[in-house]
Design a protein around this motif. Structure first.
Motif, PDB file in Angstrom:
ATOM      1  N   ASP A  60      14.854  14.492  18.271  1.00 36.26           N
ATOM      2  CA  ASP A  60      14.449  16.051  17.945  1.00 36.26           C
ATOM      3  C   ASP A  60      15.073  17.019  18.990  1.00 36.26           C
ATOM      4  O   ASP A  60      14.967  18.083  19.053  1.00 36.26           O
ATOM      5  CB  ASP A  60      12.803  15.996  18.228  1.00 36.26           C
ATOM      6  CG  ASP A  60      12.211  17.111  17.855  1.00 36.26           C
ATOM      7  OD1 ASP A  60      12.710  18.092  17.252  1.00 36.26           O
ATOM      8  OD2 ASP A  60      11.048  17.656  18.525  1.00 36.26           O
ATOM      9  N   ALA A  87       1.810   4.615  15.475  1.00 41.68           N
ATOM     10  CA  ALA A  87       1.604   6.010  16.670  1.00 41.68           C
ATOM     11  C   ALA A  87       2.350   5.768  17.844  1.00 41.68           C
ATOM     12  O   ALA A  87       1.864   5.875  19.011  1.00 41.68           O
ATOM     13  CB  ALA A  87       0.032   5.986  16.854  1.00 41.68           C
ATOM     14  N   MET A 123       4.529   7.550  20.526  1.00 43.80           N
ATOM     15  CA  MET A 123       4.811   9.019  21.056  1.00 43.80           C
ATOM     16  C   MET A 123       5.297   9.792  20.591  1.00 43.80           C
ATOM     17  O   MET A 123       5.196  11.027  20.373  1.00 43.80           O
ATOM     18  CB  MET A 123       4.623   8.773  22.684  1.00 43.80           C
ATOM     19  CG  MET A 123       3.667   7.951  23.623  1.00 43.80           C
ATOM     20  SD  MET A 123       1.970   8.238  22.813  1.00 43.80           S
ATOM     21  CE  MET A 123       1.867   9.869  23.129  1.00 43.80           C
ATOM     22  N   GLU A 124       6.659   9.405  20.285  1.00 46.07           N
ATOM     23  CA  GLU A 124       7.643  10.042  19.555  1.00 46.07           C
ATOM     24  C   GLU A 124       7.664  10.086  17.949  1.00 46.07           C
ATOM     25  O   GLU A 124       7.676   9.146  17.494  1.00 46.07           O
ATOM     26  CB  GLU A 124       8.853   9.851  19.780  1.00 46.07           C
ATOM     27  CG  GLU A 124      10.124  10.634  19.034  1.00 46.07           C
ATOM     28  CD  GLU A 124      11.474   9.514  19.025  1.00 46.07           C
ATOM     29  OE1 GLU A 124      11.512   8.623  19.087  1.00 46.07           O
ATOM     30  OE2 GLU A 124      12.321  10.315  19.077  1.00 46.07           O
ATOM     31  N   PRO A 125       7.138  11.202  17.063  1.00 47.52           N
ATOM     32  CA  PRO A 125       7.289  11.075  15.668  1.00 47.52           C
ATOM     33  C   PRO A 125       8.381  10.932  15.284  1.00 47.52           C
ATOM     34  O   PRO A 125       9.407  11.026  15.814  1.00 47.52           O
ATOM     35  CB  PRO A 125       6.658  12.360  15.538  1.00 47.52           C
ATOM     36  CG  PRO A 125       5.749  12.728  16.683  1.00 47.52           C
ATOM     37  CD  PRO A 125       6.484  12.449  17.805  1.00 47.52           C
ATOM     38  N   GLY A 165      11.632   7.291  20.927  1.00 52.55           N
ATOM     39  CA  GLY A 165      10.528   7.294  21.770  1.00 52.55           C
ATOM     40  C   GLY A 165       9.349   6.255  21.386  1.00 52.55           C
ATOM     41  O   GLY A 165       8.449   6.796  20.992  1.00 52.55           O
ATOM     42  N   GLY A 166       9.784   5.092  21.324  1.00 54.90           N
ATOM     43  CA  GLY A 166       8.911   3.950  20.964  1.00 54.90           C
ATOM     44  C   GLY A 166       9.017   3.750  19.473  1.00 54.90           C
ATOM     45  O   GLY A 166       9.005   4.616  18.609  1.00 54.90           O
ATOM     46  N   ARG A 202       2.296  14.849  14.209  1.00 54.32           N
ATOM     47  CA  ARG A 202       1.352  13.687  14.635  1.00 54.32           C
ATOM     48  C   ARG A 202       0.390  13.383  13.507  1.00 54.32           C
ATOM     49  O   ARG A 202       0.027  11.961  13.222  1.00 54.32           O
ATOM     50  CB  ARG A 202       0.429  13.973  15.944  1.00 54.32           C
ATOM     51  CG  ARG A 202      -0.576  13.014  16.388  1.00 54.32           C
ATOM     52  CD  ARG A 202       0.031  11.785  16.652  1.00 54.32           C
ATOM     53  NE  ARG A 202       1.196  11.767  17.644  1.00 54.32           N
ATOM     54  CZ  ARG A 202       2.023  10.704  17.769  1.00 54.32           C
ATOM     55  NH1 ARG A 202       1.956   9.539  16.907  1.00 54.32           N
ATOM     56  NH2 ARG A 202       3.137  10.633  18.709  1.00 54.32           N
TER      57      ARG A 202
END
Lengths: 165, 807
Positions: free
Chosen positions: B45, B212, B214-216, B265-266, B298
């Protein structure tokens, strides 16, 4: 294009020491303006509802979740992101402790975690583990299980204490 | 281990590694940690491509409806809008989304999923129309003006109701909502039941959980008209497989697609490939001729679920507590169909039974059912939590029935350490282990009898504490026939004339540190400092083929193949150095500390950088017989994977089986129903650990996911099928003050089947935590005659179980 440009307003911010003005959509959240208009991408958008803390910055000295504020409300503010915590590419003591203690994995939560930790240590230089957990409880992490984050804050506190004495 | 903080012991791993390992076995820091901590890592992003436009999707408000008409005129007319496209528009342009794993390959039902639906929607929140505009704000404004006319259809959210006669059908062509049904196991339960001392039976339920991260998700596709080539940037675990499937989707050659995965991000399974938007942005970019970005919010991440299973079991046992047979029925609520291969979680859950227990007769039956919830998503530990929960519940029940100690019942049923490799009744070949050793190690620092006595005393005061054991065996390093999910990744190791080393590998890192661990392995093999080594992951134009990061493969396959490639380069360095140092035997050259030395003659030494430079510049003089390259590309096969069926028709799809025993202590507040975890004592065995601290990080993260699944995380829907848990105020991820300090130790049983003796470590802790907490809660409330069998064990479930006793 009239309708679109109608929504633009000038916004002046000082971000990590740099004073700038950009045209910002007046409907933007502060985090959106920081990331999209000022190119300050260290704060992340994880929820946009104030729950995860990934967008945290220091705004005029206070730790703020920047998704909970409209950009225009920050007019003239002095903003510090984790990119601006230490000068000349060095790491501050909290950042250093996070690296040493392996206190992150994906790193997406770091803005919030590091700034929440800095804020805690500025008010309470010798926090207990329980106080550390409470202080970072507004910030979510899905990778670490928090254990090493608590360790990093503890380590940072010890190093700062040793440096002061 | 006193609960005062993180306790890690890992001396064994360093000792078990070969002598001379400067880095492997030690917990060096992340090589690029400073960049992360200064906010200098560019995630998907954060990318800004020139001319980038933005896609916003119009979502269905209804859980099940026919699309009657779509009016895009007003949206098209908005300033800044580049395109407004419906499923019908796109169906003419691009194919269906290729399956990451095809359910038809295992006897299931497939549906040709479109990036946007053409005729009907099957869950609330399903994307229906794509709006592309100059800015995200302009796209949002236009999207609000799209009008979709729906004809509502009856919907079904519950898996059992979805199987009932007359239930609304999601995919009418199937004639049923059952996507997949099958069996696993050996023998006849009926036969062993006849002669058993007793039989226990029961039911377990797991709530719907979301990965879930943290990074969508975020995808940017950039179709270049001049080169007829697509470059895709985004949140993916699997660049090469995604590239293959994007090419198929667009109807172009694979070489026309480049996938680049920036730091992620995960992921946790969510960012493997197969999501509609991954492909949609490609089609949109080709249509508008500009880069197109889509970023998820989210709420949308919480539309994707996993678990949501009902498990029914019967187990036959002897008076000695030995379990002679188990039968289980697993019903998985898939939600809407997906191309991500998420249905495989039920398969893996079935195959992972009967865990690490020597149960000769095992009959598992599974059914995967579609409903009008959001789609299933892969999520660690990919269904294996069901097997751990089931077997750990069986063991507790058998202990209750026989009056034996529940810990002793485990000991009597575990596969013994001298029985490996052990063929399970579901066909897996467990590589190695010492399960009793795990429990012994837990009990070194856990006073079982003292704790039980303390709990008995506290009960007199009206406080209810309990002890629970969890045990997991995790099949990892999967190789799925017919799918781009394999157990062999390729790595290249390259040394420059300056002595700098670059590792290119097909595995990716979701942030767990496998990149640093692979650098440790390579630095050791070449005898150079970590500072000389860099690594490139996640770019299909640069890296060799690999399956990314799924099934705990990073160090296992990427590290293993990098070790082999580094060994090849090291061999060459030794031959060149031998020539330069006038040593007849290259086998006497030792590489270490950046130097090549003749063994026993310390003064006979050269910097490795000088050796490398010499081969490049004066190779014809110093090394006439050595091919002038310092580059090697290697991979390897897992010798225990078997895709040909054995006599019983069974396969082994997994290469390693890491395992763990946990003991949890909880207190249940019987007034509020709140469960607090007081102690969480964990001993893991994932074989050799290259970087113990990274391994611990994998487990502690998994543990908190497991605690969330056990105590709080649950995706809920309103009766109309809309999402009730639309954010982190209602979908409750554990926070730092919700979890206890962990007590962690390791046992090291190297895998005999992998080059470095490592085993997968990426899925550990989730299943074990769910099981140990469930058992601890039941231990706490058993004296009240109550029990729970549904996770998460939210306060209302505890109170309901207590009220049941009162009635």
């Amino acid at each position: 294009m009239e309708q679109v440009s109608d929504t633009l307003v000038p916004l002046t911010l000082t971000i990590d020491g740099v004073h700038r003005t950009e045209a910002v959509d007046r409907r933007s959240l502060l985090v959106e303006a920081l990331r999209d208009d000022f190119g300050a991408t260290a704060p992340k958008t994880g929820c946009a509802t104030g729950d995860c803390g990934a967008c945290t910055c220091r705004v005029d000295g206070a730790v703020v979740k920047t998704c909970l504020q409209l950009a225009v409300a920050a007019q003239g503010s002095d903003i510090t992101t984790i990119s601006g915590l230490a000068p000349r590419g060095e790491l501050g003591p909290v950042q250093q402790a996070f690296w040493d203690e392996q206190a992150f994995q994906c790193g997406f939560c770091l803005s919030g975690m590091v700034l929440a930790a800095e804020d805690l240590l500025s008010r309470n230089p010798e926090p207990t583990d329980e106080e550390i957990r409470w202080a970072i409880s507004g910030n979510l992490c899905r990778c670490t299980g928090y254990e090493t984050i608590v360790a990093a804050v503890r380590t940072a506190a010890e190093r700062l204490g040793a440096a002061d004495s | 281990m006193d609960g005062g903080g993180l306790v890690v012991s890992h001396d064994d791993s360093a000792a078990a590694l070969a002598q001379g390992s400067a880095y492997s076995g030690s917990s060096v820091r992340r090589h690029d940690g400073d960049r992360y901590l200064q906010g200098h890592i560019a995630y998907s992003d954060d990318l800004r491509l020139p001319g980038m436009s933005h896609a916003v999707l119009v979502l269905s408000p209804l859980a099940h409806a026919r699309i009657v008409a779509i009016d895009t005129e007003a949206a098209q007319a908005r300033p800044g809008v580049l395109a407004v496209l419906t499923g019908a528009d796109l169906a003419a342009e691009v194919g269906p989304i290729p399956n990451a794993m095809d359910p038809a390959g295992v006897g299931g039902r497939d549906v040709a999923l479109r990036v946007l639906p053409v005729s009907k929607v099957v869950y609330a929140g399903q994307p229906v129309v794509a709006v592309v505009a100059e800015t995200r704000a302009a796209a949002l404004e236009a999207a609000a003006l799209v009008h979709v006319d729906y004809e509502a259809l009856p919907h079904v959210l519950d898996a059992e109701a979805a199987m009932a006669e007359g239930a609304p059908l999601l995919y009418e062509e199937w004639g049923t909502n059952i996507m997949l049904a099958g069996t696993a196991g050996t023998g006849s339960f009926e036969d062993v039941r006849q002669t058993a001392f007793g039989v226990v039976e029961g039911e377990l339920r797991t709530g719907r959980g979301a990965p879930a991260p943290m990074e969508p998700r975020c995808y940017v596709a950039d179709w270049d008209v001049q080169t007829s080539r697509l470059t895709w940037h985004g949140t993916t675990q699997a660049p090469h497989p995604l590239r293959h499937s994007i090419a198929s989707f667009l109807g172009v050659r694979e070489r026309q697609v480049r996938v680049v995965a920036p730091p992620v991000g995960g992921s946790f399974g969510y960012k493997n490939f197969g999501h509609p938007e991954e492909y949609l942005v490609c089609a949109l970019s080709r249509i508008v001729g500009r880069p197109v970005k889509w970023v998820e919010d989210r709420t949308n991440t919480l539309r994707y679920g996993s678990r949501d299973m009902r498990l029914r079991y019967r187990a036959a046992f002897g008076a000695d507590g030995r379990v002679s047979g188990v039968t289980c029925h697993m019903l998985a609520n898939h939600g809407a169909a997906a191309a991500t291969g998420a249905f495989g979680m039920a398969l893996a859950g079935g195959l992972a039974l009967p865990s690490g227990y020597a149960v000769d007769v095992f009959e598992a039956e599974y059914q995967v059912v579609v409903t009008n919830k959001g789609p299933y998503s892969p999520m660690r530990p990919f269904g294996k939590e069901a097997s751990a929960l089931l077997m750990e519940t069986v063991m507790e029940r058998v202990a209750e029935e026989t009056g034996l100690d529940p810990f002793e019942v485990r000991r009597r049923n575990w596969v013994r350490s001298d029985q490996f490799p052990y063929a399970t009744s579901t066909g897996l070949l467990l590589d190695s282990g010492n399960y009793e050793g795990l429990l012994d190690k837990v009990l070194e620092d856990f006073d079982l009898e003292g704790t039980r006595a303390e709990h008995a005393r506290l009960r007199e005061e009206g406080r209810y504490l309990g002890i629970g054991l969890g045990f997991e065996v995790l099949p990892e390093g999967a190789d799925i026939p017919g799918a781009l999910i394999g157990a062999s990744d390729i790595s290249t190791v390259r040394m420059d004339p300056s002595g700098d080393v670059t590792v290119l590998t097909g595995v990716t890192s979701p942030g767990n540190g496998n990149d640093t661990a692979i650098m440790q392995i390579v630095a050791d093999r070449l005898g150079v400092s970590m500072d000389s080594v860099s690594i490139v992951q996640g770019d299909t134009d640069i890296c060799p083929f690999g399956f990314g990061n799924v099934s705990s493969r990073g160090v296992l396959t990427g590290g293993g193949s990098a070790a082999l490639a580094a060994d090849d380069v090291a061999d060459k360095l030794r031959r060149v150095a031998a020539g330069m140092l006038h040593c007849d035997d290259p086998g006497r050259i030792r590489l270490g500390d950046g130097m090549a030395r003749v063994e026993g003659e310390p003064e006979q030494a050269l910097p490795i950088s000088a050796v490398a430079g010499a081969l490049y510049t004066v190779g014809y003089i110093v090394a006439p017989d050595v091919e002038p390259t310092l580059e090697a590309t290697r991979t390897f096969k897992m010798h225990n994977i078997r895709h040909q069926p054995d006599d019983g028709g069974q396969f082994n799809l997994f290469s390693t089986f890491s395992n763990a025993v946990y003991v949890s202590v909880v207190e249940v507040d019987v007034a509020t129903g709140l469960v607090e975890v007081l102690r969480h004592v964990m001993v893991h065995d994932c074989g050799i650990m290259i970087n113990p601290r990274f391994v611990v990080g994998q487990f502690t993260g998994g543990v908190v996911t497991g605690l969330g699944a056990a105590l709080g995380e649950e995706i809920l829907h309103a009766a109309d099928g809309s999402l009730s848990t639309s954010g982190f105020k209602t979908y409750l991820l554990p926070r730092a003050n919700d979890v206890p300090a962990f007590e962690i130790a390791h046992q090291v049983t190297p895998s005999p089947f992998t080059p470095l003796g490592t085993k997968g470590a990426g899925e550990g802790g989730v299943a074990c935590s769910m099981a140990s907490v469930l058992n601890a809660v039941n231990d706490a409330i058993r004296p009240l005659g109550a029990s729970v069998n549904e996770l998460p064990i939210s306060p209302h479930r505890v109170l309901a179980s207590l009220q049941e006793v009162d009635r």
